[in-house]
Design a protein around this motif. Structure first.
Motif, PDB file in Angstrom:
ATOM      1  N   UNK A  83     -21.988 -34.658  12.657  1.00 31.99           N
ATOM      2  CA  UNK A  83     -21.448 -35.243  11.336  1.00 31.99           C
ATOM      3  C   UNK A  83     -21.697 -34.302  10.140  1.00 31.99           C
ATOM      4  N   UNK A  84     -22.802 -33.444  10.200  1.00 31.21           N
ATOM      5  CA  UNK A  84     -23.178 -32.620   9.150  1.00 31.21           C
ATOM      6  C   UNK A  84     -22.394 -31.402   9.258  1.00 31.21           C
ATOM      7  N   UNK A  85     -22.137 -30.911  10.362  1.00 33.65           N
ATOM      8  CA  UNK A  85     -21.121 -29.734  10.425  1.00 33.65           C
ATOM      9  C   UNK A  85     -19.876 -30.030   9.756  1.00 33.65           C
ATOM     10  N   UNK A  86     -19.112 -31.317   9.757  1.00 33.64           N
ATOM     11  CA  UNK A  86     -17.872 -31.520   9.116  1.00 33.64           C
ATOM     12  C   UNK A  86     -18.093 -31.718   7.878  1.00 33.64           C
ATOM     13  N   UNK A  87     -19.264 -32.290   7.425  1.00 34.35           N
ATOM     14  CA  UNK A  87     -19.554 -32.718   6.031  1.00 34.35           C
ATOM     15  C   UNK A  87     -19.683 -31.305   5.193  1.00 34.35           C
ATOM     16  N   UNK A  88     -20.356 -30.273   5.960  1.00 36.00           N
ATOM     17  CA  UNK A  88     -20.523 -29.070   5.358  1.00 36.00           C
ATOM     18  C   UNK A  88     -19.031 -28.480   5.213  1.00 36.00           C
ATOM     19  N   UNK A  89     -18.176 -28.414   6.202  1.00 33.84           N
ATOM     20  CA  UNK A  89     -16.869 -27.832   6.070  1.00 33.84           C
ATOM     21  C   UNK A  89     -16.126 -28.201   5.055  1.00 33.84           C
ATOM     22  N   UNK A  90     -16.369 -29.872   4.813  1.00 32.51           N
ATOM     23  CA  UNK A  90     -15.387 -30.183   3.735  1.00 32.51           C
ATOM     24  C   UNK A  90     -15.952 -29.915   2.184  1.00 32.51           C
ATOM     25  N   UNK A  91     -17.352 -29.883   2.186  1.00 31.92           N
ATOM     26  CA  UNK A  91     -17.804 -29.567   0.946  1.00 31.92           C
ATOM     27  C   UNK A  91     -17.314 -27.904   0.608  1.00 31.92           C
ATOM     28  N   UNK A  92     -17.423 -27.164   1.620  1.00 37.29           N
ATOM     29  CA  UNK A  92     -17.116 -25.744   1.472  1.00 37.29           C
ATOM     30  C   UNK A  92     -15.639 -25.517   1.170  1.00 37.29           C
ATOM     31  N   UNK A  93     -14.836 -26.371   1.880  1.00 32.42           N
ATOM     32  CA  UNK A  93     -13.347 -26.301   1.522  1.00 32.42           C
ATOM     33  C   UNK A  93     -13.163 -26.714   0.149  1.00 32.42           C
ATOM     34  N   UNK A  94     -13.975 -27.527  -0.448  1.00 37.30           N
ATOM     35  CA  UNK A  94     -13.862 -27.971  -1.742  1.00 37.30           C
ATOM     36  C   UNK A  94     -14.450 -27.215  -2.859  1.00 37.30           C
ATOM     37  N   UNK A  95     -14.740 -25.881  -2.275  1.00 35.25           N
ATOM     38  CA  UNK A  95     -15.244 -24.735  -3.076  1.00 35.25           C
ATOM     39  C   UNK A  95     -16.815 -24.839  -3.576  1.00 35.25           C
ATOM     40  N   UNK A  96     -17.377 -25.632  -2.985  1.00 35.72           N
ATOM     41  CA  UNK A  96     -18.836 -25.806  -3.345  1.00 35.72           C
ATOM     42  C   UNK A  96     -19.676 -24.687  -2.532  1.00 35.72           C
ATOM     43  N   UNK A  97     -20.733 -24.156  -2.939  1.00 34.31           N
ATOM     44  CA  UNK A  97     -21.761 -23.377  -2.241  1.00 34.31           C
ATOM     45  C   UNK A  97     -22.639 -24.477  -1.715  1.00 34.31           C
ATOM     46  N   UNK A  98     -22.772 -24.282  -0.333  1.00 32.61           N
ATOM     47  CA  UNK A  98     -23.394 -25.507   0.316  1.00 32.61           C
ATOM     48  C   UNK A  98     -24.511 -24.949   1.473  1.00 32.61           C
ATOM     49  N   UNK A  99     -25.641 -25.888   1.337  1.00 31.73           N
ATOM     50  CA  UNK A  99     -26.591 -25.289   2.001  1.00 31.73           C
ATOM     51  C   UNK A  99     -27.022 -26.688   2.784  1.00 31.73           C
ATOM     52  N   UNK A 100     -27.881 -26.529   3.963  1.00 31.44           N
ATOM     53  CA  UNK A 100     -28.293 -27.555   4.840  1.00 31.44           C
ATOM     54  C   UNK A 100     -29.657 -27.460   5.250  1.00 31.44           C
ATOM     55  N   UNK A 101     -30.241 -28.353   5.501  1.00 35.57           N
ATOM     56  CA  UNK A 101     -31.633 -28.258   6.298  1.00 35.57           C
ATOM     57  C   UNK A 101     -31.748 -29.312   7.401  1.00 35.57           C
ATOM     58  N   UNK A 102     -32.048 -29.024   8.614  1.00 31.69           N
ATOM     59  CA  UNK A 102     -32.176 -29.839   9.606  1.00 31.69           C
ATOM     60  C   UNK A 102     -33.424 -30.632   9.640  1.00 31.69           C
ATOM     61  N   UNK A 103     -33.781 -31.911  10.083  1.00 30.91           N
ATOM     62  CA  UNK A 103     -34.930 -32.586   9.817  1.00 30.91           C
ATOM     63  C   UNK A 103     -36.036 -32.003  10.808  1.00 30.91           C
ATOM     64  N   UNK A 104     -35.522 -31.233  11.737  1.00 30.10           N
ATOM     65  CA  UNK A 104     -36.699 -30.959  12.838  1.00 30.10           C
ATOM     66  C   UNK A 104     -37.188 -29.301  12.299  1.00 30.10           C
ATOM     67  N   UNK A 105     -36.673 -28.837  11.166  1.00 31.20           N
ATOM     68  CA  UNK A 105     -37.100 -27.380  10.768  1.00 31.20           C
ATOM     69  C   UNK A 105     -38.547 -27.141  10.591  1.00 31.20           C
ATOM     70  N   UNK A 106     -38.956 -26.196  11.129  1.00 39.26           N
ATOM     71  CA  UNK A 106     -40.443 -25.722  11.211  1.00 39.26           C
ATOM     72  C   UNK A 106     -41.052 -26.168  12.673  1.00 39.26           C
ATOM     73  N   UNK A 107     -40.334 -27.246  13.430  1.00 35.42           N
ATOM     74  CA  UNK A 107     -40.648 -27.631  14.847  1.00 35.42           C
ATOM     75  C   UNK A 107     -42.429 -27.694  14.748  1.00 35.42           C
TER      76      UNK A 107
END
Length: 201
Positions: A83-107
């Motif tokens: 779902x996050x993948x498609x959300x990112x694509x949507x906002x980038x298509x809308x012209x936003x600079x988009x960043x994301x961070x997964x909950x398990x980052x840092x492990x």
């Protein structure tokens, strides 16, 4: 005011313009600073312009645009990676600079904080890391931070750690397909939760 609006049967604040708060209109209006007023104006514009025609995803893009936001940052649950993948694509298509961070980052192993594991037999079960998610997105100096399916509690830590406004895009509910209100719409769940009305079958 009794602060029990959810039990009110009249909601005359909406239907007939009654103020039952004990606070004057002037006092209430004064609670909003310039930043909040701008947010309120943008939110009212989105509501009035697109009422009942846009999804939450689209409304978020419209509100962010009305606010003049350019950079969006999203903290997402690894269980909603697709779902996050498609959300990112949507906002980038809308012209936003988009960043994301997964909950398990840092492990980071749950054992480091003495946290209960979902699968105790595992030597390494990565904990969710809302502080680090916020840290990474803060580094990008995001204008708006989005929550996508973070666990209860982790979403609170994330929101309190962000350097800007936070909006919830997706709420996690593993049992009900990420639709928490299904528990209220289903008479079976209402009975299970012991919240059904007396005359409800």
């Amino acid at each position: 005011m009794k602060h029990k609006c959810a039990s009110c049967k009249h909601h005359s604040c909406y239907t007939v313009g009654k103020n039952c708060t004990g606070r004057s209109t002037e006092e209430i209006v004064a609670m909003y600073g310039d930043k909040e007023r701008k947010m309120m104006e943008a939110a009212a514009w989105v509501e009035a312009t697109f009422y009942n025609n846009l999804t939450r995803l689209q409304e978020t893009a419209q509100w962010a645009r009305a606010m003049g936001y350019k950079k969006l940052g999203m903290a997402f649950c690894i269980g909603l990676s697709d779902e996050a993948h498609y959300i990112e694509r949507y906002f980038e298509n809308e012209g936003f600079e988009f960043y994301s961070a997964c909950c398990k980052c840092g492990s980071v192993n749950k054992k480091e904080l003495g946290l209960k594991q979902v699968r105790p037999e595992l030597e390494h079960e990565a904990m969710c890391n809302p502080k680090l998610q916020a840290y990474f997105l803060n580094e990008k100096e995001c204008d708006l931070y989005l929550v996508c399916g973070l666990c209860v509690g982790h979403d609170t830590i994330f929101a309190s750690s962000c350097n800007g406004p936070v909006s919830t895009l997706v709420v996690k509910d593993r049992v009900l397909g990420h639709n928490p209100l299904a528990a209220i719409y289903s008479r079976y769940w209402k009975r299970k939760l012991k919240i059904q009305d007396e005359d409800e079958i």
